[in-house]
Design a protein around this motif. Structure first.
Motif, short mmCIF file in Angstrom:
data_model
loop_
_atom_site.label_atom_id
_atom_site.label_comp_id
_atom_site.label_asym_id
_atom_site.label_seq_id
_atom_site.Cartn_x
_atom_site.Cartn_y
_atom_site.Cartn_z
N GLY A 47 0.82 -1.20 0.00
CA GLY A 47 0.00 0.00 0.00
C GLY A 47 0.85 1.25 0.00
O GLY A 47 2.07 1.19 0.02
N PRO A 48 0.22 2.41 -0.01
CA PRO A 48 0.95 3.66 -0.13
C PRO A 48 1.61 4.09 1.17
O PRO A 48 1.06 3.90 2.24
CB PRO A 48 -0.15 4.66 -0.52
CG PRO A 48 -1.37 4.09 0.12
CD PRO A 48 -1.22 2.59 0.04
N GLY A 49 2.78 4.67 1.06
CA GLY A 49 3.45 5.26 2.21
C GLY A 49 3.92 4.26 3.25
O GLY A 49 3.74 3.07 3.13
N ARG A 50 4.57 4.80 4.26
CA ARG A 50 5.05 3.99 5.37
C ARG A 50 4.14 4.20 6.57
O ARG A 50 3.50 5.22 6.71
CB ARG A 50 6.47 4.42 5.74
CG ARG A 50 7.50 4.06 4.71
CD ARG A 50 8.89 4.50 5.12
NE ARG A 50 9.14 4.19 6.51
CZ ARG A 50 9.87 4.94 7.31
NH1 ARG A 50 10.40 6.05 6.88
NH2 ARG A 50 10.07 4.60 8.56
N CYS A 51 4.15 3.24 7.45
CA CYS A 51 3.37 3.34 8.68
C CYS A 51 4.22 4.10 9.70
O CYS A 51 5.21 3.58 10.21
CB CYS A 51 3.01 1.95 9.20
SG CYS A 51 2.05 2.00 10.70
N THR A 52 3.85 5.33 9.96
CA THR A 52 4.58 6.13 10.93
C THR A 52 3.59 6.68 11.96
O THR A 52 2.39 6.74 11.71
CB THR A 52 5.31 7.31 10.25
OG1 THR A 52 4.34 8.12 9.58
CG2 THR A 52 6.35 6.83 9.27
N GLY A 53 4.10 7.06 13.07
CA GLY A 53 3.27 7.64 14.12
C GLY A 53 4.07 7.76 15.40
O GLY A 53 5.26 7.46 15.44
#
Length: 196
Positions: free
Chosen positions: A35-41
């Motif tokens: 999927g799009p982008g990275r998982c950040t937070g």
């Protein structure tokens, strides 16, 4: 490099199994990264990331202790109340007990530090589609996912001395849109929520 391999193979079998198990836990599966982008937070900092002025107005019974421009729900006229069978003082304030995050990346929990979860089954991965010709026009669509958490902050920080009537508990995930069959299906949603 040879000395590293020699040291690894000299380890006892139990330690070797632990090292292999740890390396498997640290490695992330490929599907969770689709999927799009990275998982950040980042984790919510209860000191700097909470709107503490949003707790106000503060009232005891019908008496305003700390007024605010925000709306105040109707409070009882008498400051004395019962919570169950226990007498207490009726205080009015806004209690932060819920937390929500929104992510375009499926199974990405932004408020848990960008934690990715691989559920082990293919659900919730419809993310972004390029232009598609519908009625002769190009259209784009994107799918966002929502996660709803229980976050009883005042109870954890023990700001109020008596916890009997506060919402107690620990952080918990209450809703995950990836597993909701109504989340991305307009026809199914119309059955339960026709006004939507």
């Amino acid at each position: 490099m040879k000395t590293l391999f020699r040291k690894i193979f000299r380890l006892k079998p139990v330690w070797l199994l632990l090292v292999l198990a740890f390396s498997l836990l640290v490695s992330s599966p490929a599907r969770a990264d689709a999927g799009p982008g990275r998982c950040t937070g980042k984790f919510v900092n209860p000191i700097t990331d909470i709107c503490w002025s949003c707790l106000f107005p503060l009232s005891i019974g019908a008496l305003d202790i700390w007024p605010s421009s925000r709306p105040d729900p109707k409070n009882p006229a008498l400051p004395v109340c019962l919570c169950g069978l226990r007498p207490g003082i009726a205080m009015g304030f806004w209690e932060p007990v819920r937390l929500a995050d929104v992510s375009m990346k499926p199974w990405c929990f932004v408020n848990l530090g960008g934690l990715k979860i691989d559920p082990g089954f293919d659900i919730g991965y419809r993310s972004i589609s390029g232009p598609s010709a519908i009625g002769g026009a190009s259209q784009y669509y994107s799918s966002w996912h929502v996660h709803w958490y229980a976050y009883p902050l005042i109870y954890w920080m023990e700001i109020v001395a008596d916890f009997l009537c506060l919402e107690a508990g620990s952080i918990d995930i209450l809703y995950i849109s990836e597993i909701d069959p109504l989340w991305q299906d307009s026809e199914l949603t119309a059955i339960i929520n026709p006004e939507a």
